[in-house]
Motif scaffolding. Structure first.
Motif, short mmCIF file in Angstrom:
data_model
loop_
_atom_site.label_atom_id
_atom_site.label_comp_id
_atom_site.label_asym_id
_atom_site.label_seq_id
_atom_site.Cartn_x
_atom_site.Cartn_y
_atom_site.Cartn_z
N LYS A 155 10.87 6.83 -39.40
CA LYS A 155 11.66 7.85 -39.52
C LYS A 155 11.94 8.69 -38.04
N ARG A 156 11.67 7.95 -37.04
CA ARG A 156 11.96 8.72 -35.71
C ARG A 156 13.44 8.47 -35.47
N LEU A 157 14.09 7.21 -35.83
CA LEU A 157 15.52 7.16 -35.88
C LEU A 157 15.96 7.42 -37.16
N THR A 158 16.61 8.55 -37.33
CA THR A 158 17.19 9.07 -38.78
C THR A 158 18.64 8.72 -39.05
N GLU A 159 19.39 8.59 -37.87
CA GLU A 159 20.81 8.70 -37.87
C GLU A 159 21.39 7.31 -37.32
N THR A 160 22.10 6.51 -38.34
CA THR A 160 22.63 5.32 -37.56
C THR A 160 23.99 5.26 -38.19
N TYR A 161 25.02 4.59 -37.64
CA TYR A 161 26.30 4.54 -38.24
C TYR A 161 26.92 3.10 -38.38
N VAL A 162 27.97 3.27 -38.81
CA VAL A 162 28.69 2.07 -39.45
C VAL A 162 29.50 1.52 -38.14
N ASP A 163 30.09 2.52 -37.41
CA ASP A 163 30.87 1.96 -36.08
C ASP A 163 30.49 2.86 -34.98
N SER A 164 31.28 2.69 -33.71
CA SER A 164 31.00 3.12 -32.51
C SER A 164 31.85 4.63 -32.58
N TYR A 165 32.50 4.97 -33.59
CA TYR A 165 32.98 6.37 -33.50
C TYR A 165 32.51 7.32 -34.32
N PHE A 166 31.31 6.99 -34.87
CA PHE A 166 30.22 7.70 -35.88
C PHE A 166 30.91 8.38 -36.71
N THR A 167 31.94 7.82 -37.48
CA THR A 167 32.59 8.77 -38.64
C THR A 167 32.14 8.28 -39.84
N GLN A 168 30.97 7.37 -40.09
CA GLN A 168 30.31 7.04 -41.26
C GLN A 168 28.84 6.72 -41.02
N THR A 169 28.17 7.32 -41.72
CA THR A 169 26.48 7.06 -41.59
C THR A 169 26.19 5.63 -42.18
N LYS A 170 25.00 5.09 -41.91
CA LYS A 170 24.63 3.93 -42.53
C LYS A 170 23.04 4.07 -42.90
N THR A 171 22.69 4.16 -44.22
CA THR A 171 21.46 4.47 -44.66
C THR A 171 20.38 3.45 -44.23
N ALA A 172 19.15 3.87 -44.09
CA ALA A 172 18.05 2.83 -43.64
C ALA A 172 17.90 1.89 -44.74
N GLU A 173 18.22 2.26 -46.06
CA GLU A 173 17.82 1.26 -47.34
C GLU A 173 19.14 0.34 -47.01
#
Length: 301
Positions: free
Chosen positions: A109-127
């Protein structure tokens, strides 16, 4: 020019000081193996081991800029520090691949924000990321058991997880810009993606089914602290391990540009030069030369 030299010397000095704090620390003073790599209380208090902060850049100081996307192929020897170690059974906990570092940070949980693309328009869940890292399959013998109305035996169920060795590439997005206040061309890394075959088809004999896909993107400034703590192997000096943050910011890797910001939107080089790898590579080199010449053109025009 003097300012640029000053920045380089400052970065090098901070890297040398900070790199002493990992891997080899206390190795000559340890009385038992567990003391190797452990900092004393005094060392921890005096250690200012943080990433070198980015300087503030005013939008008005950016005379020119362009955004590029690059491919870092892990089969190239220059990029081995990003790939290895792939087997961690007989190696210390201070040595991990970049994939393992990011994956562990996400699970802790130290990295909490991940994204679908390089434009950061949509987040991707850890699950959803965890689901894309493993698969469960049933052998033909297992299906025969099920068709016969029998209970499925555990030995006929296979589990396949993506490992460090499966990571084939990294994709990076960054901005080249000319800082008129400093009078020099600079680069700022913005995004990083792990790229691997789709785990559902990773062992398929059909090459068309095992195409590489980005697992997730991260906004690079958000992971600098994580990558600064993690050290990679320094092939020139084992006593000076290098952080992943330093390696990436100093561009100590080999890469190929696969896309540049363009009027068509999200068009890649392979979209307008299809089915010709040589011409695609030449086009990438052409873009790189254009960026490199920009700094000289600023002074001659």
């Amino acid at each position: 020019m003097k300012q640029a030299l000053k920045n380089i010397l400052t970065l090098s000095f901070l890297w040398i000081v900070s790199s002493n704090a990992f891997a080899q620390v206390n190795i000559l003073n340890a009385k038992v193996p567990t003391e190797i790599g452990e900092k004393t209380t005094a060392q921890q208090e005096s250690d200012n081991d943080v990433p070198l902060p980015y300087g503030y850049v005013d939008d008005r100081d950016i005379m020119w800029s362009t955004t590029t996307w690059e491919l870092v192929d892990l089969e190239e020897r220059a990029n081995f520090p990003l790939l290895f170690p792939i087997d961690t059974m007989e190696i210390g906990a201070d040595r991990r691949s970049l994939y393992d570092v990011l994956l562990r940070a996400m699970r802790e949980k130290r990295l909490t924000e991940t994204y679908v693309d390089s434009y950061f328009t949509q987040t991707k869940t850890a699950e959803s990321i965890e689901a894309s890292l493993s698969k469960v399959d049933t052998l033909d013998v297992g299906y025969e058991q099920l068709n016969a109305g029998e209970a499925l035996s555990p030995e006929y169920v296979t589990h396949r997880n993506l490992e460090s060795a499966d990571i084939a590439q990294y994709h990076i997005r960054g901005i080249w810009y000319f800082d008129k206040r400093q009078g020099e061309l600079k680069y700022r890394l913005l995004a990083l993606a792990l790229v691997a075959p789709d785990v559902n088809f990773i062992d398929s004999d059909d090459s068309t089914m095992s195409a590489l896909v980005p697992l997730f993107w991260v906004f690079y400034p958000q992971v600098r602290d994580i990558l600064h703590e993690a050290k990679t192997f320094n092939r020139k000096n084992d006593a000076r391990p290098m952080s992943f943050d330093h390696l990436l910011n100093a561009r100590m890797f080999s890469s190929v540009i696969y896309k540049e910001a363009n009027v068509y939107g999200d068009r890649k080089i392979k979209d307008y030069i299809p089915d010709n790898a040589l011409l695609q590579l030449l086009e990438a080199d052409k873009i790189k030369e254009k960026i490199r010449d920009r700094e000289q053109d600023m002074w001659t025009n």
